[in-house]
Design an enzyme around this catalytic site. Sequence first.
Site, PDB file in Angstrom:
ATOM      1  N   VAL A  68       1.023  -1.235   0.229  1.00 45.44           N
ATOM      2  CA  VAL A  68       0.027   0.089  -0.741  1.00 45.44           C
ATOM      3  C   VAL A  68       0.699   1.175  -0.085  1.00 45.44           C
ATOM      4  CG1 VAL A  68      -1.905   1.508   1.416  1.00 45.44           C
ATOM      5  CG2 VAL A  68      -1.639  -1.118   1.242  1.00 45.44           C
ATOM      6  N   GLY A 113       4.599   4.384   2.979  1.00 46.09           N
ATOM      7  CA  GLY A 113       4.275   2.652   2.380  1.00 46.09           C
ATOM      8  C   GLY A 113       3.851   1.898   3.569  1.00 46.09           C
ATOM      9  N   LYS A 114       3.583   0.295   3.213  1.00 52.38           N
ATOM     10  CA  LYS A 114       3.409  -0.801   3.440  1.00 52.38           C
ATOM     11  C   LYS A 114       3.392  -1.533   3.085  1.00 52.38           C
ATOM     12  CE  LYS A 114       5.011  -1.798   8.376  1.00 52.38           C
ATOM     13  NZ  LYS A 114       5.872  -0.510   8.954  1.00 52.38           N
ATOM     14  N   GLY A 115       4.264  -2.412   2.922  1.00 53.21           N
ATOM     15  CA  GLY A 115       4.041  -4.181   1.982  1.00 53.21           C
ATOM     16  C   GLY A 115       3.560  -5.277   3.644  1.00 53.21           C
TER      17      GLY A 115
END
Length: 424
Positions: A68, A113-115
């Site tokens: 994201v 962001g992050k995953g």
Amino acid sequence: MSVDAANPLAQELNPWLAADARFNEAAGRLAMDEGIRKILRSPSREITVYVPVLLDDGRIEVFTGYRVQHSIARGPAKGGIRYAPDVSIEEVRALASWMTWKCAVVNIPYGGGKGGVICEPSILSPGELERLTRRYTAEIIEFIGPEKDVPAPDMNTTEQVMAWIMDTYSMHMRQTVTGVVTGKPLDLGGSRGRPEATGRGCMIVTLEALARLGMKPEETTVVIQGFGNVGGMAARLMSRRGFHVIAVIEYDGAVYNAKGLDIEALLQHRKETGSIREFAGGEEIDRDQALFLECDVLLPAAKEGVITSRTAPKLNCKIVCEGANGPTTAPADHILSEKGIFVIPDILANAGGVTVSYFEWVQDRQGFFWNEDLVNQRLEEIMVNSFRDVVKYSEKYKAHNRLAAYMLALDRVAFAIKLRGLYA
Ligand code: NAD
């Protein structure tokens, strides 16, 4: 993570609801334009990928992964990738927005962001983990890059995982691109000072808080929850600086010494035995009660949702320095504020990690590496300035520190969006 409407504590612990509550409060206090508010509230991009992996026994398993990008208004998206069985798009979305606010609080040129990949890393072999990492990277490859989105380690993703991501990306680009991820091994473009950065940042902002409250480190007692990267480093650096770390709380027990624990000896004991229990330099105490010990500084550095509407009323400290992400729930914010506890919120307190990640990215792009003193000096400058910026907002808006930090962050991101204008 679905929200259980019938269970108030589950709702309180939901990361997306927590992020949203803080966002709404800060945007409301800033009287933010409704349109800008809509932009900031929604992620810029959410990617879901299905990652086929050949397992060692010859079967194929398909894992679900997310990335994201909450905002790229101030620069490339930045944030970790976590591997865990309970990863969800809601959680990743919340964590991505937290990264936007964190990077804005410390004023580094990144968005958020992050995953995450839904998997149980403890049952994957190193080969399976490598194949999962490489295929996940390949699936999101057009969305990441030094100028687009720069992942980093998070829960269960290590330096080695970052090295595999860097290598996979580089193979596709036909050149070595170290700046695509941070948290890499030193020999592959990592930065000096990165392992200590988050704990060091916690110490720097705690020293600033002490100065404001007229306290001295040599007369300050500290209780730390979590003795891992953040908590262990913070304990080491704070005890070297003269603080008395009187208790350390781990998942399997807690150890206490009223005069201050010998942190080097405790780190050594944990290394040798795998636990902080049965340490000769302190007495074992109940780990649930240890959070409520009388102390000057409580430093939660383990996990989210520790200071809740149930535990906050029982805290017995003057300062909470949030080493962990999201250790305090939104309803607990108000309890801490009413109790007069000086909170150094996570998006400020633990931002030392992403700040040195930023230094790593800068060094990779320059191909010129700094010595540890320079890294630490620049980290200190950023942490001190950010602390003071948050306090200024807190005074200007008569807001508690977390609200002030969110207001500062939202203001900075909104300013960038307005300055850029809306591309139509
Ligand atoms: P880590 O895994 O190195 O350490 C966490 C420690 O907490 C471990 O020793 C673990 O045993 C302990 N722990 C787990 N559950 C516990 C419980 N219920 N009670 C007490 N102790 C418990 O992780 P870390 O990198 O130190 O991260 C800790 C927190 O800090 C996380 O919230 C993470 O998101 C946040 N954080 C880390 C960094 C970083 O640079 N590592 C940066 C920003 C934020």
